[in-house]
Design a protein around this motif. Structure first.
Motif, PDB file in Angstrom:
ATOM      1  N   PRO A 266     102.472 105.039  93.392  1.00  0.00           N
ATOM      2  CA  PRO A 266     101.931 103.954  92.564  1.00  0.00           C
ATOM      3  C   PRO A 266     100.409 103.881  92.669  1.00  0.00           C
ATOM      4  N   ALA A 267      99.774 103.491  91.572  1.00  0.00           N
ATOM      5  CA  ALA A 267      98.316 103.322  91.577  1.00  0.00           C
ATOM      6  C   ALA A 267      97.911 102.140  92.445  1.00  0.00           C
ATOM      7  N   TYR A 268      98.788 101.150  92.548  1.00  0.00           N
ATOM      8  CA  TYR A 268      98.529  99.975  93.373  1.00  0.00           C
ATOM      9  C   TYR A 268      99.854  99.294  93.654  1.00  0.00           C
ATOM     10  N   ALA A 269      99.915  98.584  94.768  1.00  0.00           N
ATOM     11  CA  ALA A 269     101.110  97.807  95.099  1.00  0.00           C
ATOM     12  C   ALA A 269     101.035  96.449  94.415  1.00  0.00           C
ATOM     13  N   VAL A 270     102.187  95.889  94.104  1.00  0.00           N
ATOM     14  CA  VAL A 270     102.265  94.583  93.451  1.00  0.00           C
ATOM     15  C   VAL A 270     103.011  93.626  94.370  1.00  0.00           C
ATOM     16  N   PRO A 271     102.296  92.849  95.166  1.00  0.00           N
ATOM     17  CA  PRO A 271     102.972  91.882  96.032  1.00  0.00           C
ATOM     18  C   PRO A 271     103.573  90.747  95.218  1.00  0.00           C
ATOM     19  N   THR A 272     104.599  90.133  95.746  1.00  0.00           N
ATOM     20  CA  THR A 272     105.210  88.994  95.068  1.00  0.00           C
ATOM     21  C   THR A 272     104.295  87.786  95.172  1.00  0.00           C
ATOM     22  N   LEU A 273     104.002  87.190  94.029  1.00  0.00           N
ATOM     23  CA  LEU A 273     103.166  85.998  94.001  1.00  0.00           C
ATOM     24  C   LEU A 273     104.042  84.764  94.164  1.00  0.00           C
ATOM     25  N   LYS A 274     103.677  83.901  95.072  1.00  0.00           N
ATOM     26  CA  LYS A 274     104.418  82.656  95.265  1.00  0.00           C
ATOM     27  C   LYS A 274     103.809  81.582  94.374  1.00  0.00           C
ATOM     28  N   PRO A 275     104.566  81.069  93.408  1.00  0.00           N
ATOM     29  CA  PRO A 275     104.017  80.033  92.526  1.00  0.00           C
ATOM     30  C   PRO A 275     103.554  78.808  93.316  1.00  0.00           C
ATOM     31  N   TYR A 276     102.597  78.105  92.767  1.00  0.00           N
ATOM     32  CA  TYR A 276     102.059  76.901  93.394  1.00  0.00           C
ATOM     33  C   TYR A 276     103.180  75.886  93.616  1.00  0.00           C
TER      34      TYR A 276
END
Length: 408
Positions: free
Chosen positions: A62-72
């Motif tokens: 992958p060109a970059y990793a995509v961490p899971t974003l925790k919604p506000y």
């Protein structure tokens, strides 16, 4: 290094009977001139074997990793900020190509709501960027080539004026000339998108605080010898023409023009160009306690479609997706920002015919070197994102943003 865009422009210009103006390697032809020349060429003949890089893209990892974003999850706050990201030429297949190439992960996947935008122009025809951006910026359809004005001469106020009237800061960040169709449609009104010097002069009266793009020649090296940047300084704007000068900006009233025409394509520029502009925009605009409205354009997905270049297309989508991730993360952290991600139209009639996520391989074909009528995606994240589900005309982007903000 040879300049393929310049060579292509000269070749097309001679074929069209246009004067081929000599330019130095440091002064490539305007991005808009190259694309306009391509639009007048016949569609590519079928079954012509093209170079591998135009047909196929492969990423071992992958060109970059995509961490899971925790919604506000904090206390509910009123909506204060809008970030609108427009992937120029990005249809559903372009998004799919990015997803496959990055081994099945994109920030766009983390949207909290998804919809579809119908992009046709005032006459129900395939749109160009000017007509579609006008629809999203003003809520009105128009003819191709028009910026905030229709065929009867009616002019329409852009949503940036509404933001300013509500004491919000405003900004434009684009991977093209500031005078190009999409950023210009959010700033000014003009009957013809192909008059960059006239458009640049109108930016002086536009409701835009922070501007970051290319197109320096139309502001500082004009045919009429007028230095528009001196006029910006007189109006209290900070001016930057280098990355170091951008880093040093301290005021949200700033204009940064880092290329004579359009910024270089990926991967030559790397993602640093867009990262710098988006980061500085968020830093400076967010200082306004009343909030901000920021439009970010991933401009060269469209170029890749016109050039029928799969590698270029994938690289630009991945670059754009990283800016989506920055915007989503900003919204997740503060709970008062709505992010909308969409496109003005699809370019190239793009189709993925082979490849796989495990290999990060995209094998694709284009059916045209022009725009298509394909419906484009809408992704939304943050408070008010639920308003952007369904299938609707692109004018609804304007209407639903206003609804989310509670503007009558």
């Amino acid at each position: 290094m040879r300049n393929p865009s310049r060579n292509l422009f000269l070749l097309l210009a001679s074929g069209l009977g246009l004067p081929a103006v000599a330019q130095t390697p440091a002064q490539p032809p305007a991005r808009s001139a190259v694309i306009e020349a391509i639009k007048h060429q016949p569609n590519p003949a079928p079954l012509v074997e093209e170079p591998l890089y135009k047909r196929e893209y492969t990423a071992v990892k992958p060109a970059y990793a995509v961490p899971t974003l925790k919604p506000y999850t904090g206390p509910k706050k009123p909506l204060k900020n809008i970030i609108l990201l427009i992937g120029d030429g990005m249809g559903p297949t372009q998004v799919t190509g990015g997803l496959i190439a990055n081994h099945g992960q994109l920030y766009m996947q983390q949207a909290q709501a998804t919809g579809l935008s119908i992009t046709c122009n005032q006459y129900g025809k395939i749109t160009d960027s000017a007509a579609s951006a006008t629809a999203m910026a003003t809520g009105h359809k128009t003819y191709n080539g028009a910026l905030g004005i229709d065929s009867l001469g009616h002019t329409f106020r852009t949503i940036m004026w509404d933001a300013r009237e509500h004491s919000k800061s405003t900004g434009l960040v684009a991977g093209c000339e500031l005078t190009d169709a999409t950023p210009a449609a959010f700033a000014i009104t003009h009957p013809d998108r192909n008059q960059p010097e006239a458009i640049a002069a109108k930016f002086l009266a536009a409701p835009i605080d922070f501007m970051y793009a290319g197109g320096l020649k139309y502001f500082a090296h004009r045919q009429d010898d007028v230095d528009l940047l001196a006029q910006y300084r007189a109006q209290g704007y900070q001016v930057a023409t280098t990355p170091a000068a951008v880093q040093a900006l301290t005021s949200p009233k700033a204009i940064a023009l880092l290329a004579e025409t359009g910024p270089p394509r990926m991967p030559e520029r790397t993602a640093a160009y867009m990262n710098l502009g988006v980061s500085k925009a968020l830093d400076l605009l967010s200082r306004n306690k009343n909030g901000f409205f920021l439009m970010i354009e991933g401009s060269q997905i469209d170029d890749a479609g016109h050039f029928n270049n799969t590698t270029y297309n994938v690289q630009e989508v991945l670059d754009f997706d990283q800016q989506v991730g920055r915007a989503f993360a900003f919204a997740a952290a503060d709970g008062e920002t709505l992010v909308i991600v969409t496109a003005d139209h699809e370019t190239g009639g793009y189709s993925i015919i082979d490849g796989g996520m495990a290999e990060g391989q995209v094998t694709a074909r284009f059916s045209t070197n022009k725009h298509s009528a394909v419906i484009v995606p809408v992704f939304a994240y943050g408070p008010g994102s639920e308003l952007f589900t369904g299938m609707y005309q692109n004018t609804e982007i304007y209407t639903r943003i206003r609804q989310a903000l509670g503007w009558k």
